[in-house]
Design a protein around this motif. Sequence first.
Motif, PDB file in Angstrom:
ATOM      1  N   PRO A  65       0.922  -1.288   0.043  1.00 47.95           N
ATOM      2  CA  PRO A  65       0.017   0.079  -0.046  1.00 47.95           C
ATOM      3  C   PRO A  65       0.783   1.442  -0.055  1.00 47.95           C
ATOM      4  N   ASN A  66       2.123   1.255   0.405  1.00 44.44           N
ATOM      5  CA  ASN A  66       2.824   2.384   0.515  1.00 44.44           C
ATOM      6  C   ASN A  66       3.663   2.641  -0.874  1.00 44.44           C
ATOM      7  N   ARG A  67       3.645   1.498  -1.861  1.00 39.88           N
ATOM      8  CA  ARG A  67       4.424   1.613  -2.920  1.00 39.88           C
ATOM      9  C   ARG A  67       3.953   2.826  -3.808  1.00 39.88           C
ATOM     10  N   PRO A  68       4.651   3.327  -4.771  1.00 40.27           N
ATOM     11  CA  PRO A  68       4.471   4.543  -5.543  1.00 40.27           C
ATOM     12  C   PRO A  68       3.674   3.988  -6.664  1.00 40.27           C
ATOM     13  N   TYR A  69       2.409   4.989  -7.162  1.00 43.05           N
ATOM     14  CA  TYR A  69       1.655   4.275  -8.191  1.00 43.05           C
ATOM     15  C   TYR A  69       2.078   5.428  -9.403  1.00 43.05           C
ATOM     16  N   THR A  70       1.437   5.020 -10.753  1.00 40.48           N
ATOM     17  CA  THR A  70       1.676   5.798 -11.774  1.00 40.48           C
ATOM     18  C   THR A  70       1.825   7.370 -11.666  1.00 40.48           C
ATOM     19  N   LEU A  71       0.859   7.832 -11.107  1.00 39.30           N
ATOM     20  CA  LEU A  71       0.649   9.496 -10.596  1.00 39.30           C
ATOM     21  C   LEU A  71       2.201   9.854  -9.862  1.00 39.30           C
ATOM     22  N   ASP A  72       2.319   9.133  -9.125  1.00 40.05           N
ATOM     23  CA  ASP A  72       3.494   9.430  -8.241  1.00 40.05           C
ATOM     24  C   ASP A  72       4.880   9.590  -8.981  1.00 40.05           C
ATOM     25  N   TYR A  73       4.887   8.456 -10.006  1.00 43.12           N
ATOM     26  CA  TYR A  73       6.125   8.499 -10.669  1.00 43.12           C
ATOM     27  C   TYR A  73       6.005   9.749 -11.589  1.00 43.12           C
ATOM     28  N   LYS A 148       1.177  11.122 -34.301  1.00 42.50           N
ATOM     29  CA  LYS A 148       0.755  12.415 -35.227  1.00 42.50           C
ATOM     30  C   LYS A 148       2.098  13.500 -35.090  1.00 42.50           C
ATOM     31  N   PHE A 149       2.125  13.793 -34.129  1.00 41.92           N
ATOM     32  CA  PHE A 149       3.174  14.948 -33.684  1.00 41.92           C
ATOM     33  C   PHE A 149       4.780  14.154 -33.551  1.00 41.92           C
ATOM     34  N   GLY A 150       4.935  13.058 -33.761  1.00 40.46           N
ATOM     35  CA  GLY A 150       6.214  12.468 -33.475  1.00 40.46           C
ATOM     36  C   GLY A 150       6.900  12.509 -32.171  1.00 40.46           C
ATOM     37  N   ILE A 151       5.993  12.171 -31.133  1.00 47.49           N
ATOM     38  CA  ILE A 151       6.306  12.307 -29.709  1.00 47.49           C
ATOM     39  C   ILE A 151       6.544  10.791 -29.368  1.00 47.49           C
ATOM     40  N   PRO A 152       7.508  10.213 -28.571  1.00 55.07           N
ATOM     41  CA  PRO A 152       7.585   8.690 -28.277  1.00 55.07           C
ATOM     42  C   PRO A 152       6.603   8.762 -27.148  1.00 55.07           C
ATOM     43  N   VAL A 153       6.195   7.422 -26.803  1.00 54.22           N
ATOM     44  CA  VAL A 153       5.292   6.981 -25.958  1.00 54.22           C
ATOM     45  C   VAL A 153       5.796   6.274 -24.671  1.00 54.22           C
ATOM     46  N   LEU A 154       5.313   6.722 -23.582  1.00 55.33           N
ATOM     47  CA  LEU A 154       5.893   6.012 -22.194  1.00 55.33           C
ATOM     48  C   LEU A 154       4.725   5.409 -21.573  1.00 55.33           C
ATOM     49  N   THR A 155       4.834   4.185 -21.268  1.00 54.64           N
ATOM     50  CA  THR A 155       3.570   3.473 -20.739  1.00 54.64           C
ATOM     51  C   THR A 155       4.240   2.811 -19.413  1.00 54.64           C
ATOM     52  N   LEU A 156       3.164   3.098 -18.138  1.00 49.97           N
ATOM     53  CA  LEU A 156       3.406   2.636 -16.903  1.00 49.97           C
ATOM     54  C   LEU A 156       2.368   1.613 -16.577  1.00 49.97           C
ATOM     55  N   VAL A 157       2.804   0.300 -16.233  1.00 49.43           N
ATOM     56  CA  VAL A 157       1.688  -0.707 -16.241  1.00 49.43           C
ATOM     57  C   VAL A 157       1.642  -1.045 -14.532  1.00 49.43           C
ATOM     58  N   ASP A 158       0.380  -0.967 -14.272  1.00 43.31           N
ATOM     59  CA  ASP A 158       0.205  -1.482 -12.794  1.00 43.31           C
ATOM     60  C   ASP A 158      -1.193  -1.707 -12.724  1.00 43.31           C
ATOM     61  N   VAL A 196       5.551  -1.300 -13.284  1.00 43.76           N
ATOM     62  CA  VAL A 196       5.719  -0.204 -11.856  1.00 43.76           C
ATOM     63  C   VAL A 196       5.128  -0.973 -10.770  1.00 43.76           C
ATOM     64  N   GLY A 197       4.348  -1.974 -10.772  1.00 41.71           N
ATOM     65  CA  GLY A 197       3.551  -2.707  -9.978  1.00 41.71           C
ATOM     66  C   GLY A 197       3.027  -4.066 -10.358  1.00 41.71           C
ATOM     67  N   GLU A 198       1.871  -4.368 -10.774  1.00 40.20           N
ATOM     68  CA  GLU A 198       1.224  -5.725 -10.958  1.00 40.20           C
ATOM     69  C   GLU A 198       1.094  -5.379 -12.716  1.00 40.20           C
ATOM     70  N   GLY A 199       1.211  -6.473 -13.231  1.00 38.20           N
ATOM     71  CA  GLY A 199       1.272  -6.481 -14.728  1.00 38.20           C
ATOM     72  C   GLY A 199       0.456  -7.969 -15.002  1.00 38.20           C
ATOM     73  N   ALA A 200      -0.870  -7.826 -14.920  1.00 36.82           N
ATOM     74  CA  ALA A 200      -1.775  -8.846 -15.154  1.00 36.82           C
ATOM     75  C   ALA A 200      -2.587  -8.709 -16.532  1.00 36.82           C
ATOM     76  N   SER A 201      -2.309  -9.841 -16.932  1.00 40.13           N
ATOM     77  CA  SER A 201      -2.885 -10.424 -18.343  1.00 40.13           C
ATOM     78  C   SER A 201      -3.132  -9.465 -19.350  1.00 40.13           C
ATOM     79  N   GLY A 202      -4.381  -9.337 -19.995  1.00 41.17           N
ATOM     80  CA  GLY A 202      -4.505  -8.548 -21.108  1.00 41.17           C
ATOM     81  C   GLY A 202      -4.574  -7.120 -20.756  1.00 41.17           C
ATOM     82  N   GLY A 203      -4.827  -6.828 -19.347  1.00 43.58           N
ATOM     83  CA  GLY A 203      -5.130  -5.635 -18.861  1.00 43.58           C
ATOM     84  C   GLY A 203      -3.787  -5.099 -18.887  1.00 43.58           C
ATOM     85  N   ALA A 204      -2.713  -5.722 -18.783  1.00 44.31           N
ATOM     86  CA  ALA A 204      -1.230  -5.027 -18.919  1.00 44.31           C
ATOM     87  C   ALA A 204      -0.876  -4.916 -20.341  1.00 44.31           C
TER      88      ALA A 204
END
Length: 317
Positions: A65-73, A148-158, A196-204
């Motif tokens: 419960p104290n682990r940082p989440y996506t918005l914390d990163y 469209k604008f040539g910006i790289p994508v960063l995804t944080l999975v949890d 960054v946390g859980e990476g479960a199934s198709g959701g991840a």
Amino acid sequence: MEYLDFELPIKELEEQLEKCVIIGKESDVDVTPTCKEINKKLEQTKKEIYKNLTAWQRVQLSRHPNRPYTLDYIKAICGDTFLELHGDRGFKDDKAMVGGLGKVNGQSFMIIGQQKGFNTKTRQYRNFGMANPEGYRKALRLMKMAEKFGIPVLTLVDTPGAYPGLEAEERGQGEAIARNIFEMVRLQVPIITIIVGEGASGGALGIGVGDRVYMLENTWYSVISPESCSSILWKSWEYKERAAEALKLTSSDMKKQKLVDDVIPEPLGGAHYDRETTFKTVAEYITKGYNELKDLSTAELIAQRMDKYSNMGEYKE
């Protein structure tokens, strides 16, 4: 600080140390040697516990419960450069999936990730990090905007998985995830994915198809959670530890199987013990990953991504 069951010896020693410090402050007794001895024992106990974690204990740490989440990163790494974008332009804005533009070490990224809550109210608001179809469609809309604008994508999975409710199925949960995987494979900009946390199934997987995929040390990535696997195979959750070992879902297992590119080290005790160090390390890996990809042509980038996923699961006797 909240403690997991296997962390109770650490809790006892930290409480002893705290009491020792209080006694020293409230009396004339010199407690320095005692405090040093307790502190030494504490560090030794931490090393013994955290260097020999089982697969199930790592799953527990990933859910701490104290682990940082996506918005914390995002807040720590991007600061005030992050601009959140909302909605899928079709149904509504899914609060379990956050996304927007932000800068990491001066480089702009389209950042997308699942967000869990930190108390009962926010967990309900974020649907426990389980995105609906509109969440995945929002993610795809933002990825297409980045392309469209040539910006790289960063995804944080949890996420513990995509939301399995009736209304999610009615709105096409399976199609939304499949569409994201299909589109991400041929997206014309670099994609960096971090578990960054859980990476479960198709959701991840719905936001997890990256040119570079990194896992934090105490996270997991699997087709099913240990509890669900246990309930299917043994009709009970009691065998979750055994299921966790069999699933080979830890970061070291995934690296060994060449399903992820690298493991991001965490401070002793997990990401929540030293958030600042964790945020700094994650930012360094993002920059490193982007520098490896930025000079590739679009054709090379897509070809390498397709080869990467095509080669997964190959077996030679």
